[in-house]
Design a protein around this motif. Sequence first.
Motif, PDB file in Angstrom:
ATOM      1  N   MET A   1      11.722  -0.243 -15.921  1.00 15.70           N
ATOM      2  CA  MET A   1      11.667   0.633 -14.773  1.00 15.70           C
ATOM      3  C   MET A   1      10.987  -0.099 -13.633  1.00 15.70           C
ATOM      4  SD  MET A   1       9.992   4.364 -14.673  1.00 15.70           S
ATOM      5  CE  MET A   1       9.627   5.133 -13.157  1.00 15.70           C
ATOM      6  N   GLU A   2      11.621  -0.123 -12.510  1.00 14.30           N
ATOM      7  CA  GLU A   2      11.076  -0.795 -11.333  1.00 14.30           C
ATOM      8  C   GLU A   2      10.586   0.252 -10.347  1.00 14.30           C
ATOM      9  OE1 GLU A   2      12.818  -3.418  -7.723  1.00 14.30           O
ATOM     10  OE2 GLU A   2      13.432  -3.992  -9.735  1.00 14.30           O
ATOM     11  N   ARG A   3       9.446  -0.036  -9.736  1.00  9.54           N
ATOM     12  CA  ARG A   3       8.883   0.887  -8.769  1.00  9.54           C
ATOM     13  C   ARG A   3       8.420   0.091  -7.557  1.00  9.54           C
ATOM     14  NH1 ARG A   3       3.555   4.550  -9.578  1.00  9.54           N
ATOM     15  NH2 ARG A   3       2.602   2.788  -8.611  1.00  9.54           N
ATOM     16  N   GLN A   4       8.740   0.560  -6.372  1.00  8.95           N
ATOM     17  CA  GLN A   4       8.323  -0.101  -5.144  1.00  8.95           C
ATOM     18  C   GLN A   4       7.218   0.707  -4.495  1.00  8.95           C
ATOM     19  OE1 GLN A   4      11.712  -0.785  -2.669  1.00  8.95           O
ATOM     20  NE2 GLN A   4      12.606  -2.236  -4.080  1.00  8.95           N
ATOM     21  N   VAL A   5       6.199  -0.024  -4.011  1.00  9.18           N
ATOM     22  CA  VAL A   5       5.062   0.615  -3.366  1.00  9.18           C
ATOM     23  C   VAL A   5       4.807  -0.100  -2.050  1.00  9.18           C
ATOM     24  CG1 VAL A   5       2.605   1.140  -3.570  1.00  9.18           C
ATOM     25  CG2 VAL A   5       4.052   1.181  -5.601  1.00  9.18           C
ATOM     26  N   LEU A   6       4.607   0.648  -0.992  1.00  7.96           N
ATOM     27  CA  LEU A   6       4.289   0.073   0.311  1.00  7.96           C
ATOM     28  C   LEU A   6       2.779   0.079   0.477  1.00  7.96           C
ATOM     29  CD1 LEU A   6       5.173  -1.007   3.051  1.00  7.96           C
ATOM     30  CD2 LEU A   6       5.289   1.357   3.856  1.00  7.96           C
ATOM     31  N   LEU A   7       2.202  -1.119   0.624  1.00 15.34           N
ATOM     32  CA  LEU A   7       0.756  -1.250   0.794  1.00 15.34           C
ATOM     33  C   LEU A   7       0.479  -1.722   2.220  1.00 15.34           C
ATOM     34  CD1 LEU A   7      -0.025  -3.034  -2.569  1.00 15.34           C
ATOM     35  CD2 LEU A   7      -0.262  -0.619  -2.043  1.00 15.34           C
ATOM     36  N   SER A   8      -0.361  -0.994   2.914  1.00 10.03           N
ATOM     37  CA  SER A   8      -0.626  -1.335   4.309  1.00 10.03           C
ATOM     38  C   SER A   8      -1.816  -2.273   4.477  1.00 10.03           C
ATOM     39  CB  SER A   8      -0.853  -0.065   5.130  1.00 10.03           C
ATOM     40  OG  SER A   8      -1.932   0.672   4.589  1.00 10.03           O
ATOM     41  N   GLU A   9      -2.695  -2.335   3.498  1.00  4.29           N
ATOM     42  CA  GLU A   9      -3.895  -3.164   3.616  1.00  4.29           C
ATOM     43  C   GLU A   9      -3.825  -4.350   2.658  1.00  4.29           C
ATOM     44  OE1 GLU A   9      -6.330  -2.666   5.833  1.00  4.29           O
ATOM     45  OE2 GLU A   9      -5.188  -0.956   6.581  1.00  4.29           O
ATOM     46  N   PRO A  10      -4.183  -5.542   3.122  1.00  2.00           N
ATOM     47  CA  PRO A  10      -4.182  -6.715   2.230  1.00  2.00           C
ATOM     48  C   PRO A  10      -5.083  -6.527   1.011  1.00  2.00           C
ATOM     49  CG  PRO A  10      -4.473  -7.402   4.505  1.00  2.00           C
ATOM     50  CD  PRO A  10      -4.539  -5.907   4.481  1.00  2.00           C
ATOM     51  N   GLU A  11      -6.182  -5.804   1.178  1.00  2.00           N
ATOM     52  CA  GLU A  11      -7.086  -5.571   0.050  1.00  2.00           C
ATOM     53  C   GLU A  11      -6.408  -4.756  -1.049  1.00  2.00           C
ATOM     54  OE1 GLU A  11      -7.956  -4.806   3.253  1.00  2.00           O
ATOM     55  OE2 GLU A  11      -9.211  -6.560   3.632  1.00  2.00           O
ATOM     56  N   GLU A  12      -5.550  -3.821  -0.641  1.00  2.00           N
ATOM     57  CA  GLU A  12      -4.813  -3.027  -1.622  1.00  2.00           C
ATOM     58  C   GLU A  12      -3.862  -3.905  -2.424  1.00  2.00           C
ATOM     59  OE1 GLU A  12      -3.934   1.377  -0.112  1.00  2.00           O
ATOM     60  OE2 GLU A  12      -3.196  -0.165   1.270  1.00  2.00           O
ATOM     61  N   ALA A  13      -3.164  -4.783  -1.725  1.00  2.00           N
ATOM     62  CA  ALA A  13      -2.225  -5.686  -2.388  1.00  2.00           C
ATOM     63  C   ALA A  13      -2.969  -6.622  -3.337  1.00  2.00           C
ATOM     64  CB  ALA A  13      -1.437  -6.485  -1.360  1.00  2.00           C
ATOM     65  N   ALA A  14      -4.119  -7.134  -2.907  1.00  2.00           N
ATOM     66  CA  ALA A  14      -4.906  -8.039  -3.749  1.00  2.00           C
ATOM     67  C   ALA A  14      -5.400  -7.312  -4.995  1.00  2.00           C
ATOM     68  CB  ALA A  14      -6.072  -8.618  -2.964  1.00  2.00           C
ATOM     69  N   ALA A  15      -5.864  -6.077  -4.850  1.00  2.00           N
ATOM     70  CA  ALA A  15      -6.348  -5.300  -5.989  1.00  2.00           C
ATOM     71  C   ALA A  15      -5.209  -5.001  -6.967  1.00  2.00           C
ATOM     72  CB  ALA A  15      -6.992  -4.006  -5.508  1.00  2.00           C
ATOM     73  N   LEU A  16      -4.046  -4.676  -6.446  1.00  2.00           N
ATOM     74  CA  LEU A  16      -2.890  -4.417  -7.299  1.00  2.00           C
ATOM     75  C   LEU A  16      -2.505  -5.670  -8.068  1.00  2.00           C
ATOM     76  CD1 LEU A  16      -0.629  -2.569  -8.291  1.00  2.00           C
ATOM     77  CD2 LEU A  16       0.680  -3.246  -6.271  1.00  2.00           C
ATOM     78  N   TYR A  17      -2.462  -6.809  -7.376  1.00  2.00           N
ATOM     79  CA  TYR A  17      -2.118  -8.074  -8.030  1.00  2.00           C
ATOM     80  C   TYR A  17      -3.135  -8.421  -9.117  1.00  2.00           C
ATOM     81  CZ  TYR A  17      -1.101 -12.918  -8.914  1.00  2.00           C
ATOM     82  OH  TYR A  17      -0.802 -14.083  -9.543  1.00  2.00           O
ATOM     83  N   ARG A  18      -4.420  -8.257  -8.820  1.00  2.00           N
ATOM     84  CA  ARG A  18      -5.455  -8.547  -9.818  1.00  2.00           C
ATOM     85  C   ARG A  18      -5.254  -7.688 -11.070  1.00  2.00           C
ATOM     86  NH1 ARG A  18      -8.849  -9.097  -5.407  1.00  2.00           N
ATOM     87  NH2 ARG A  18      -9.454  -6.910  -5.484  1.00  2.00           N
ATOM     88  N   GLY A  19      -4.984  -6.428 -10.868  1.00  2.00           N
ATOM     89  CA  GLY A  19      -4.775  -5.543 -12.017  1.00  2.00           C
ATOM     90  C   GLY A  19      -3.562  -5.930 -12.840  1.00  2.00           C
TER      91      GLY A  19
END
Length: 50
Positions: A1-19
């Motif tokens: 299952m693929e899910r797309q999420v729009l992240l407006s802040e670089p910190e959000e993207a970094a936290a998602l990637y780390r997780g």
Amino acid sequence: MERQVLLSEPEEAAALYRGLSRQPALSAACLGPEVTTQYGGQYRTVHTDC
């Protein structure tokens, strides 16, 4: 299952990637030979690379 999420802040993207990067990904797997124990039971090992 693929899910797309729009992240407006670089910190959000970094936290998602780390997780997500903490979760191992299966890169290879193979089955070992079927083994019969001295009591008649059987098993097979699964070798994986993550």
